[in-house]
Design a protein around this motif. Structure first.
Motif: not given
Length: 281
Positions: A53, A158-159, A161-162, A165, A181, A191, A195, A205, A207
């Motif tokens: 990433n 959003l999910i 894209n997370k 990563e 979530c 979230v 990771g 991970e 956020e």
């Protein structure tokens, strides 16, 4: 230095340590994406692991390997630099896999204007049972798979894209990772997900999106994550900057205890030296 093909990553397994970044192990084991560069193809003594990433370079192995150390500066300028700059990454972040690298990295990059920071690694205290986090009215914790189906378009993005990563595909994440979530209706507010994964260890991970901070949502998501790990006989793992007090407090509230620290150094890539060169495979 020579870049390894993915099927050669196991050559670096002897360089791994029990107390060392799970991110590195996840790449070497081929679970998460990344690139690996070594001093020699036969029995590497030292290596650079570039996380997939683009979130940093770990130096592993023998910190007294003079040949490797002499080439590390050129590697950052002439190999990593062009690729990083082409992807919009202007800052080189190099992390010590073990404390022996700290002074070595300082010396190698002494001519650069650099900054350092400390990372702390936490593991879950098995003697503690995770406490149920109280959510404000209107919020609920859902498995990430379920959240995707009920989320609105913006939250689904959003999910996705997370996940991107850290994982090569959504399918790979759902096969190997864990995710939760906190939802407010159709909106994702926080979230907590895998990771990186190495063996049965899941690196967290987490956020919480800005407008929903300071509501205890991260603690609720992390608690659900820990409970799932325990149920599946997995080990949750927390890694954050020492100065990231919200993350540190969330880890401690969720039952994590610190086990070791390691250091990172960052500086700007040198565009004047960062022209593309070939790396032998």
């Amino acid at each position: 230095m020579k870049e390894l093909a993915k099927h050669q990553f196991q050559l670096c397994e002897p360089l791994l340590r029990k107390q060392g970044s799970i991110e590195v192990r996840a790449v070497i084991e081929g679970i998460n994406e990344g690139r690996v560069f070594v001093d020699q193809l036969d029995s590497p003594s030292s290596a650079v692991v570039w996380l997939g990433n683009l979130d940093g370079f770990y130096v592993i192995g023998d910190e007294k390997n003079e040949m490797f150390n002499r080439k590390l500066k050129d590697f950052m300028d002439l190999v990593a630099g062009p690729d990083a700059l082409a992807q919009g990454i202007g800052i080189a972040e190099i992390l010590s896999y073990h404390p022996g690298w700290n002074d070595v990295l300082d010396e190698i990059f002494s001519e650069r204007k650099s900054e350092t920071w400390e990372q702390a690694v936490y593991i879950y205290n098995k003697k503690k049972k995770p406490k149920k986090a109280l959510l404000p009215p209107g919020y609920e914790v859902k498995y990430m798979q379920e959240a995707i189906h009920v989320a609105d378009y913006t939250s689904r993005r959003l999910i996705h894209n997370k996940i991107k990563e850290f994982w090569s595909s959504k399918e790979s994440f759902f096969e190997k990772g864990i995710g939760f979530c906190v939802m407010k209706g159709q909106q994702v507010t926080s979230v907590c997900m895998t990771g990186y994964r190495a063996g049965n260890i899941h690196a967290i991970e987490i956020e919480t999106f800005m407008t929903f901070e300071q509501k205890g949502l991260a603690t609720a998501a992390a608690t659900a994550f820990v409970e799932e790990c325990i149920a599946e006989k997995m080990m949750p793992y927390w890694d954050c900057q020492v100065e990231n007090l919200p993350s540190v407090k969330t880890a401690e509230r969720t039952g994590f205890i610190p086990v070791f620290t390691y250091r990172g150094i960052e500086f700007e890539f040198n565009p004047q030296r960062s022209f593309k060169v070939n790396v032998n495979r």
